[in-house]
Design a protein around this motif. Structure first.
Motif, PDB file in Angstrom:
ATOM      1  N   LYS A 100      -1.295  -6.474  -2.345  1.00  0.00           N
ATOM      2  CA  LYS A 100      -2.479  -6.623  -1.485  1.00  0.00           C
ATOM      3  C   LYS A 100      -3.277  -5.312  -1.549  1.00  0.00           C
ATOM      4  CE  LYS A 100      -3.965  -7.817   3.154  1.00  0.00           C
ATOM      5  NZ  LYS A 100      -4.838  -6.661   3.273  1.00  0.00           N
ATOM      6  N   ARG A 101      -4.545  -5.426  -1.942  1.00  0.00           N
ATOM      7  CA  ARG A 101      -5.331  -4.213  -2.159  1.00  0.00           C
ATOM      8  C   ARG A 101      -5.942  -3.688  -0.863  1.00  0.00           C
ATOM      9  NH1 ARG A 101      -5.387  -3.038  -7.641  1.00  0.00           N
ATOM     10  NH2 ARG A 101      -3.945  -4.513  -8.545  1.00  0.00           N
ATOM     11  N   LYS A 102      -5.954  -2.352  -0.745  1.00  0.00           N
ATOM     12  CA  LYS A 102      -6.487  -1.737   0.479  1.00  0.00           C
ATOM     13  C   LYS A 102      -8.003  -1.588   0.419  1.00  0.00           C
ATOM     14  CE  LYS A 102      -2.269   0.923   1.158  1.00  0.00           C
ATOM     15  NZ  LYS A 102      -1.596   2.172   0.803  1.00  0.00           N
ATOM     16  N   LEU A 121      -5.048   9.898 -14.537  1.00  0.00           N
ATOM     17  CA  LEU A 121      -3.912  10.096 -13.618  1.00  0.00           C
ATOM     18  C   LEU A 121      -4.303   9.720 -12.197  1.00  0.00           C
ATOM     19  CD1 LEU A 121      -2.307  13.467 -14.696  1.00  0.00           C
ATOM     20  CD2 LEU A 121      -1.167  11.265 -14.529  1.00  0.00           C
ATOM     21  N   VAL A 122      -5.485  10.171 -11.794  1.00  0.00           N
ATOM     22  CA  VAL A 122      -5.961   9.829 -10.445  1.00  0.00           C
ATOM     23  C   VAL A 122      -6.075   8.302 -10.324  1.00  0.00           C
ATOM     24  CG1 VAL A 122      -7.882  10.054  -8.800  1.00  0.00           C
ATOM     25  CG2 VAL A 122      -7.165  12.036 -10.134  1.00  0.00           C
ATOM     26  N   ALA A 123      -6.673   7.673 -11.340  1.00  0.00           N
ATOM     27  CA  ALA A 123      -6.854   6.212 -11.310  1.00  0.00           C
ATOM     28  C   ALA A 123      -5.501   5.503 -11.176  1.00  0.00           C
ATOM     29  CB  ALA A 123      -7.588   5.747 -12.561  1.00  0.00           C
ATOM     30  N   MET A 124      -4.525   5.956 -11.963  1.00  0.00           N
ATOM     31  CA  MET A 124      -3.200   5.311 -11.939  1.00  0.00           C
ATOM     32  C   MET A 124      -2.527   5.447 -10.578  1.00  0.00           C
ATOM     33  SD  MET A 124      -1.224   6.467 -15.281  1.00  0.00           S
ATOM     34  CE  MET A 124      -2.284   6.863 -16.628  1.00  0.00           C
ATOM     35  N   MET A 125      -2.633   6.669 -10.020  1.00  0.00           N
ATOM     36  CA  MET A 125      -1.933   6.898  -8.752  1.00  0.00           C
ATOM     37  C   MET A 125      -2.626   6.161  -7.605  1.00  0.00           C
ATOM     38  SD  MET A 125       0.043  10.261  -8.881  1.00  0.00           S
ATOM     39  CE  MET A 125       0.591  11.090 -10.329  1.00  0.00           C
ATOM     40  N   VAL A 126      -3.939   6.087  -7.664  1.00  0.00           N
ATOM     41  CA  VAL A 126      -4.671   5.361  -6.615  1.00  0.00           C
ATOM     42  C   VAL A 126      -4.334   3.868  -6.721  1.00  0.00           C
ATOM     43  CG1 VAL A 126      -6.994   4.660  -5.873  1.00  0.00           C
ATOM     44  CG2 VAL A 126      -6.519   7.060  -6.355  1.00  0.00           C
ATOM     45  N   GLU A 127      -4.263   3.389  -7.957  1.00  0.00           N
ATOM     46  CA  GLU A 127      -3.896   1.979  -8.152  1.00  0.00           C
ATOM     47  C   GLU A 127      -2.482   1.744  -7.614  1.00  0.00           C
ATOM     48  OE1 GLU A 127      -4.286   0.656 -12.187  1.00  0.00           O
ATOM     49  OE2 GLU A 127      -4.214  -1.441 -11.604  1.00  0.00           O
ATOM     50  N   GLY A 128      -1.591   2.675  -7.924  1.00  0.00           N
ATOM     51  CA  GLY A 128      -0.221   2.591  -7.417  1.00  0.00           C
ATOM     52  C   GLY A 128      -0.173   2.667  -5.901  1.00  0.00           C
ATOM     53  N   GLY A 129      -1.180   3.307  -5.308  1.00  0.00           N
ATOM     54  CA  GLY A 129      -1.250   3.421  -3.852  1.00  0.00           C
ATOM     55  C   GLY A 129      -1.803   2.155  -3.200  1.00  0.00           C
ATOM     56  N   TRP A 131      -4.723   0.295  -4.248  1.00  0.00           N
ATOM     57  CA  TRP A 131      -6.169   0.072  -4.315  1.00  0.00           C
ATOM     58  C   TRP A 131      -6.552  -0.625  -5.610  1.00  0.00           C
ATOM     59  CZ3 TRP A 131     -10.055   2.044  -0.874  1.00  0.00           C
ATOM     60  CH2 TRP A 131      -9.516   2.648   0.263  1.00  0.00           C
ATOM     61  N   GLU A 132      -7.618  -1.424  -5.535  1.00  0.00           N
ATOM     62  CA  GLU A 132      -8.194  -1.954  -6.781  1.00  0.00           C
ATOM     63  C   GLU A 132      -8.989  -0.804  -7.405  1.00  0.00           C
ATOM     64  OE1 GLU A 132     -11.500  -5.217  -8.312  1.00  0.00           O
ATOM     65  OE2 GLU A 132     -11.618  -4.435  -6.282  1.00  0.00           O
ATOM     66  N   GLN A 219      -6.312   7.170   4.328  1.00  0.00           N
ATOM     67  CA  GLN A 219      -6.785   7.501   5.664  1.00  0.00           C
ATOM     68  C   GLN A 219      -8.093   6.745   5.963  1.00  0.00           C
ATOM     69  OE1 GLN A 219      -8.505  11.425   5.489  1.00  0.00           O
ATOM     70  NE2 GLN A 219     -10.047  10.327   6.677  1.00  0.00           N
ATOM     71  N   LEU A 220      -8.916   6.496   4.927  1.00  0.00           N
ATOM     72  CA  LEU A 220     -10.148   5.720   5.124  1.00  0.00           C
ATOM     73  C   LEU A 220      -9.858   4.251   5.396  1.00  0.00           C
ATOM     74  CD1 LEU A 220     -12.528   6.912   2.260  1.00  0.00           C
ATOM     75  CD2 LEU A 220     -12.729   7.424   4.681  1.00  0.00           C
ATOM     76  N   SER A 221      -8.771   3.746   4.794  1.00  0.00           N
ATOM     77  CA  SER A 221      -8.506   2.301   4.901  1.00  0.00           C
ATOM     78  C   SER A 221      -7.809   1.935   6.209  1.00  0.00           C
ATOM     79  CB  SER A 221      -7.663   1.823   3.720  1.00  0.00           C
ATOM     80  OG  SER A 221      -6.323   2.242   3.866  1.00  0.00           O
ATOM     81  N   ARG A 222      -7.414   2.953   6.990  1.00  0.00           N
ATOM     82  CA  ARG A 222      -6.687   2.651   8.233  1.00  0.00           C
ATOM     83  C   ARG A 222      -7.572   2.001   9.274  1.00  0.00           C
ATOM     84  NH1 ARG A 222      -4.143   8.061   8.938  1.00  0.00           N
ATOM     85  NH2 ARG A 222      -2.699   8.009   7.240  1.00  0.00           N
TER      86      ARG A 222
END
Ligand code: B1M
Length: 222
Positions: A100-102, A121-129, A131-132, A219-222
């Motif tokens: 489920k994407r944040k 790297l940023v893209a991969m980790m954000v995706e892993g976190g 996010w789409e 923190q933005l998605s909360r």
């Protein structure tokens, strides 16, 4: 065991992509970054540990050697390729986030700049976190960012820059996005970028590393 990470670091620094790669001649028939990263995972090293103890310091050494004119662009390119070989094994770990994407994160390296390892790297980790991620690639100017935002107006935007010269392009991109999308959130990063610069150009957040980017987005998605 630490020896394996040292070997991996050396393989990346010398641009040894995989076992069959003929370059550099002194490492002919030896394991390259691809095999060594795979072995490190098999031995139980954590993907983050491999990244932080071998891959990132290797690229930092490459940069220092380039600055001292001990190596030139082709060697830097081989190191980048070797890093890519190692990342084949690490990528799935960084991308296996929740389904489920944040929210949506649009990222690109700014115009004039072709460096993409840090951005990826940023893209991969954000995706892993969770996010789409819409990755616009490298050499991305304001028009392409705005076109992508038009399709995803709630997306958070990420700009990466590795050159002091192209870093200046961030200013124009931020200004154009903010003029059209006042409420947009823009995160910037990359080796020459600082918090001071972020404040100066009116971006919303600066992170020196991928984890900081993930924390900011969460923190933005909360
Ligand atoms: Co270039 N290069 N390069 N290069 N290159 C640097 C950046 C440089 C510092 C080397 C040096 O002189 N010591 C120097 C820039 C000097 C400056 O402006 N201050 C430089 C130069 C001069 C150049 C050329 C001009 C060389 C030439 O042609 N004469 C040329 C420019 C081409 C262009 O872009 N128009 C050039 C070309 C290249 C290659 C193509 C050969 C290759 C890039 C291959 C690729 O990316 N696919 C390359 C490489 C590999 C490097 C170094 C050695 C390594 C960069 C890298 O991948 N680092 C680099 C030296 C260095 O960084 N020490 C160098 C590893 C990566 C994980 O780190 O990208 O910093 P980084 O990302 C980090 C953080 O910054 C952060 O997270 C990442 C992980 O921690 N981060 C963000 C990054 N983006 C973020 C975004 C965020 C948040 C965090 O939010 C959105």
């Amino acid at each position: 065991m630490e020896n394996l990470l040292e070997k991996l670091l050396e393989a990346i620094e010398l641009g040894k992509v995989d076992k069959k790669s003929p370059y550099p001649p002194q490492l002919k028939d030896q394991d390259g970054a691809y095999e060594l990263a795979g072995k490190a995972l098999e031995l139980g090293y954590k993907p983050n540990e491999i990244l932080e103890k071998a891959l990132i310091p290797a690229m930092a050494n490459v940069g220092d050697r380039f600055s001292r004119k001990e190596i030139y662009v082709p060697q830097m390119l081989m190191s980048a390729k070797a890093m890519g070989g190692a990342m084949i094994h690490l990528k799935p770990f960084f991308q296996s986030g929740e389904t489920k994407r944040k929210g949506t994160f649009i990222i690109g390296t700014v115009n004039g700049d072709l460096h993409d390892i840090g951005k990826n790297l940023v893209a991969m980790m954000v995706e892993g976190g969770g996010w789409e991620v819409i990755d616009l690639g490298v050499d991305v100017g304001p028009e392409k960012f705005i076109k992508a935002i038009e399709e995803k107006p709630d997306a958070v935007i990420g700009l990466s820059a590795l050159l002091t010269t192209t870093m200046e392009n961030m200013k124009k991109i931020v200004a154009e996005i903010k003029a059209k999308y006042k409420g947009s959130k823009i995160l910037i990063g990359g080796a020459p970028v600082t918090l001071e610069y972020c404040n100066k150009i009116g971006a919303d957040f600066y992170s020196p590393d991928p984890q900081g980017a993930v924390n900011y987005l969460n923190q933005l998605s909360r």
